[in-house]
Motif scaffolding. Structure first.
Motif, PDB file in Angstrom:
ATOM      1  N   ALA B 195      57.490  41.535 -26.991  1.00 47.41           N
ATOM      2  CA  ALA B 195      57.211  42.029 -28.337  1.00 47.41           C
ATOM      3  C   ALA B 195      56.512  43.380 -28.290  1.00 47.41           C
ATOM      4  CB  ALA B 195      56.368  41.016 -29.099  1.00 47.41           C
ATOM      5  N   GLU B 196      55.585  43.534 -27.348  1.00 48.31           N
ATOM      6  CA  GLU B 196      54.865  44.816 -27.254  1.00 48.31           C
ATOM      7  C   GLU B 196      55.814  45.946 -26.853  1.00 48.31           C
ATOM      8  OE1 GLU B 196      50.352  43.468 -25.973  1.00 48.31           O
ATOM      9  OE2 GLU B 196      51.956  43.345 -24.488  1.00 48.31           O
ATOM     10  N   ILE B 197      56.678  45.644 -25.890  1.00 45.20           N
ATOM     11  CA  ILE B 197      57.637  46.675 -25.448  1.00 45.20           C
ATOM     12  C   ILE B 197      58.547  47.092 -26.589  1.00 45.20           C
ATOM     13  CG2 ILE B 197      59.569  47.137 -23.908  1.00 45.20           C
ATOM     14  CD1 ILE B 197      58.187  45.172 -21.924  1.00 45.20           C
ATOM     15  N   VAL B 198      59.034  46.085 -27.270  1.00 41.61           N
ATOM     16  CA  VAL B 198      59.942  46.380 -28.387  1.00 41.61           C
ATOM     17  C   VAL B 198      59.229  47.230 -29.433  1.00 41.61           C
ATOM     18  CG1 VAL B 198      61.247  45.360 -30.285  1.00 41.61           C
ATOM     19  CG2 VAL B 198      61.377  44.352 -28.000  1.00 41.61           C
ATOM     20  N   ALA B 199      57.965  46.878 -29.694  1.00 43.21           N
ATOM     21  CA  ALA B 199      57.209  47.624 -30.699  1.00 43.21           C
ATOM     22  C   ALA B 199      57.126  49.102 -30.345  1.00 43.21           C
ATOM     23  CB  ALA B 199      55.805  47.031 -30.834  1.00 43.21           C
ATOM     24  N   VAL B 200      56.990  49.395 -29.059  1.00 39.84           N
ATOM     25  CA  VAL B 200      56.900  50.798 -28.643  1.00 39.84           C
ATOM     26  C   VAL B 200      58.264  51.493 -28.787  1.00 39.84           C
ATOM     27  CG1 VAL B 200      56.525  52.325 -26.674  1.00 39.84           C
ATOM     28  CG2 VAL B 200      54.966  50.404 -27.088  1.00 39.84           C
TER      29      VAL B 200
END
Lengths: 312, 553
Positions: B195-200
């Motif tokens: 989720a964090e990667i996608v957010a970036v």
């Protein structure tokens, strides 16, 4: 080529569409070499009769002959036809349209082309010869269509309302075309509801109203059908006037004291009436006699029907 | 009779002079050409390079994906090389029939270990040219070696003689990019949650941010999670107590464009191939032996008992031959429709401006009708001839390694006997439909009225188009049989069935049916023509029409 004295003969021709009778019991003989006018109000049956002569439609009953043949189809190459509603192939060149219709009537390709150019030149359309029909004005288009119907030099031409839609000078040209053709021996039948043309150029007329033949004969014969009218002014003694021979009735002209419209008996001579007036000391300030026009005859014969029909 | 030909001549020259006719004539080959060429061009030129970011937390698959990308690229190089050789007439005709095994035999010993940077001998180059085939794995491997392509091209240019056009290597369609370090901020992509990667990366995918200085947004994001190898699916792979749902497990592919799935497939295949290799290792299996076993195959060929002895094998040509009638049906449909429309319009034009009356005073209705039929048929025939020849021409011109089928189709059309059948069915169809449309035309006074009739006629005419694929799939099935005996559809359906060699009885029967229908249609229209042609105003009611059809006058 069959020999014939009458270009067209109709015997008891009738055309019915269901309950509606378009033409009833027409009998007619169009002498060879004559100009025959078909007159009548709109919707009287003129076009239907012409189409039957051309064998475009078949009569319901009766028989006919055209140029000695029992169907115009057999002699179609010797007939020219200008229909009532005028139309040409818009995308074709002017000369080509004329040549095409001539070819359909059996004229050879080269000859058809030559005649097309000749006719266009003779009737003042030379510069439009190689232009497309769609560039022509309505009047010019109509001229071209007339030329297309006569380019094969037919011995019999049927023109349905040839004057409609033409300005006065072109109507003049049209009359010239017709008399030119006639001088060359062509029999012509044309329909119109404008009496003045018929009066000027017809040898004989057929008057149709409400599908029926009302009159068939020469123009003098037609005019003899209606009583001659003379207008006299300055008459103080109407009783004497009424007693003169040849006077059928008199009527005071409205608004002018001493002015009378005299309706004469059949075959009476207006000149004789004038002499009789002098002899009987009837003083006149004016004597007016006009030949009745074909228009008068038309109104007299067709009367109210014409008005009704023309507003339909 | 003369008048028939005068009328036919005029109809022909008038229609052949219209813009529509010429547009039709020119558009067909253009569209045909474009429909083959444009997708090719789009693939090569218009489709942008797809840049994607791979976040491989497991650290296992980065090189796997890179290798697959390289191989894909080499494949496109070879494909272009093949075209290049073909265009410059270096290819030899035997090439197609050579199997991989035969090619292998031709490769000199030690070829694979060669130092390509030092150049190639003529023999070597010949062997390589002979090996140029987009499916040849050896060649792909070789060209992947540094310097191999250049060395190969050097020899190639020499063989091409004076001043050959230079070979242009194709663009890379797929390219892996790395995110700039500062884009991640404090986040460590190797340990961050999905989720964090996608957010970036999401803003880059949505084209809200752009780090590549490209016109196009980042195409895709591929995330291989840290424990990817523990999330495998398959026999003996149980993820007991795994809190993740199926969607959260395994490799994730993020992209706004999910219709272009070339990249997704490539990555998936590359990773799965690698997983298989690992699995072989884990199970102590010899992967080379397995590969060999997998590549061991029974030959399989299809045969057609209707073909001559010795030629029963079903080839690509046979498949194309089977489907070619679809093209013919379509062509026929378009041609008949175009031509009868001309007929209808001419008729209505002549009626609305009353030229028809002059014609009727000069020619019999039969002459007018047959003149029109012949003239317009000539227009149709001209159109068809131009179409067929341009079809053959375009196919011949396009035929090549990239559009292999074009050459085969060309041969099929030339040799299959479909052309004469097509001419025959076109003629029958034209006769049937022209009669009907002429009748319709003679009943209408205005184009608008004619169009009302056309609406219905079009719906009826659509049926052969809707059914043509089904008829091809099952040329002797009940649908095909039924439609064969519906007179309006017979020409289309018989054309459709032509390649499947319908029984002689059907051929003859349908021929008679078409003949009778055409004669009936012409008879009917000549009756209606006489009645309708002078009519002005509303078209007649059906009952009225029937009454006048049966009456003599």
């Amino acid at each position: 080529m069959m020999d014939y004295t009458n270009a067209v003969e109709l015997h008891d021709i009738t055309k019915r569409y269901g309950d509606f009778t378009a033409v009833r019991d027409i009998n007619l003989a169009v002498p060879r070499g004559s100009i025959y006018g078909f007159l009548g109000p709109n919707g009287a049956g003129k076009t239907t009769t012409l189409r039957m002569i051309l064998d475009i439609i078949k009569p319901t009953s009766g028989s006919l002959s055209v140029l000695g043949a029992s169907s115009a189809m057999e002699v179609r190459q010797r007939i020219g036809y200008l229909p009532e509603e005028k139309g040409l192939y818009k995308k074709m060149k002017t000369w080509a349209v004329i040549a095409y219709f001539a070819r359909l009537k059996g004229v050879g390709a080269r000859e058809a082309k030559n005649r097309a150019y000749e006719l266009l030149e003779r009737y003042g359309l030379k510069e439009f010869s190689d232009k497309k029909v769609e560039t022509l004005s309505k009047g010019m288009g109509q001229k071209v269509q007339v030329l297309a119907s006569i380019a094969h030099q037919p011995e019999f031409v049927i023109l349905d309302e040839p004057f409609s839609g033409l300005d006065p000078s072109n109507q003049q040209v049209m009359e010239e075309v017709i008399s030119d053709l006639n001088k060359g021996g062509t029999t012509i039948v044309f329909s119109t509801h404008v009496m003045s043309h018929a009066e000027r150029i017809c040898d004989r007329i057929l008057l149709i109203a409400k599908a029926e033949m009302v009159f068939d004969g020469t123009i003098p014969q037609a005019k003899a059908l209606i009583p001659k009218m003379v207008n006299l002014s300055g008459v103080h003694d109407p009783a004497t006037l009424r007693s003169l021979p040849g006077v059928a009735s008199t009527e005071a002209a409205a608004g002018l004291p001493g002015s009378y419209d005299v309706c004469m008996t059949e075959n009476a001579d207006p000149q004789q009436l004038l002499r009789d007036c002098f002899r009987n000391d009837i003083e006149l300030t004016a004597f007016n006699y006009h030949e009745p026009t074909l228009h008068d005859v038309f109104l007299h014969l067709v009367g109210e029907d014409a008005k009704v029909a023309s507003f339909r | 009779m003369n008048n028939t030909f005068h009328i036919a001549g005029r109809e022909y020259s008038e229609n052949a002079r219209t813009k529509g006719f010429w547009i039709n004539l020119i558009m067909f080959p253009l569209i045909l050409f474009a429909s083959i060429k444009v997708p090719q061009l789009l693939e090569e030129k218009a489709k942008p390079t797809r840049h994607f970011v791979l976040v491989d937390q497991s650290g296992e698959f980065e090189s796997v994906v890179d290798q697959a990308l390289e191989r894909e690229y080499q494949r496109s190089v070879v494909k272009k090389l093949l075209e290049y050789i073909q265009v410059n007439h270096l290819g030899n005709d035997e090439q197609e029939s050579r199997s991989t095994a035969e090619m292998l035999e031709q490769i000199p010993a030690g070829f694979m270990e060669m130092d390509f940077a030092a150049g190639l001998s003529g023999d070597m180059a010949d062997s390589m040219i002979a090996m140029v085939d987009k499916e040849n794995p050896l060649l792909l491997d070789m060209l992947a070696k540094p310097g191999a392509l250049d060395a190969f091209l050097d020899v190639l240019y020499q063989q091409l003689g004076a001043d050959p056009p230079l070979f242009e290597a194709p663009r890379r369609m797929l390219e892996r990019s790395s995110m700039p370090q500062d884009a991640w901020g404090d986040l460590d992509p190797t340990t961050a949650s999905t989720a964090e990667i996608v957010a970036v990366i999401k803003p880059y995918l949505l084209d809200e941010k752009n780090f590549l200085d490209f016109k196009d947004p980042l195409f895709a994001l591929v995330i291989v999670p840290q424990d990817a190898l523990q999330q495998l699916k398959g026999p003996g792979k149980k993820n007991d107590g795994d809190p993740l749902t199926a969607h959260e497990r395994g490799v994730q592919f993020w992209s706004t464009n999910l219709t272009d799935n070339d990249l997704a497939k490539l990555v998936e295949r590359a990773i799965n191939d690698d997983i298989q290799q690992r699995e072989f290792g884990a199970r102590n299996l010899d992967s080379a032996a397995i590969k060999a076993a997998q590549n061991t195959k029974m030959q399989f060929a299809s045969f057609d008992p209707k073909k001559a002895a010795g030629e029963e094998v079903v080839s690509l040509a046979d498949t194309i031959r089977k489907f070619a009638p679809i093209g013919f049906v379509y062509l026929m449909w378009v041609a008949i429709f175009t031509v009868v429309n001309m007929l209808l319009n001419n008729m209505v034009e002549e009626k609305s401006n009353r030229i028809i009356e002059v014609l009727l005073s000069s020619a019999t209705p039969w002459e007018i009708m047959s003149g029109k039929l012949i003239g317009i048929a000539g227009v149709g025939l001209t159109m068809m001839t131009v179409w067929i020849f341009s079809l053959l021409g375009v196919l011949k011109f396009m035929a090549g390694p990239s559009v292999e089928w074009a050459g085969v189709l060309f041969e099929v059309i030339q040799s299959s006997g479909l052309l004469p059948l097509f001419a025959f069915y076109f003629f029958c169809g034209y006769m049937i439909y022209s009669g009907l449309f002429l009748a319709i035309g003679s009943l209408c006074t205005t184009v608008k009225e004619a169009q009302n009739f056309m609406g219905t006629a079009t719906v009826i005419l659509m049926v052969p188009l809707f059914t043509m694929v089904f008829v091809t799939m099952d040329p002797h099935g009940s649908l095909a049989t039924f439609l064969t005996w519906v007179p309006l559809y017979t020409p289309f359906v018989m054309m459709n069935r032509a390649a499947a060699d319908p029984p002689t009885s059907v051929m003859i029967g349908s021929g008679i049916l078409m003949g009778v229908t055409a004669i009936f249609s012409l008879w009917l229209s000549s009756r209606i023509f006489r009645i309708g042609v002078l009519r002005i105003g509303q078209p007649p009611k059906i009952l009225e029409l029937l009454k006048s059809l049966l009456s003599q006058r």
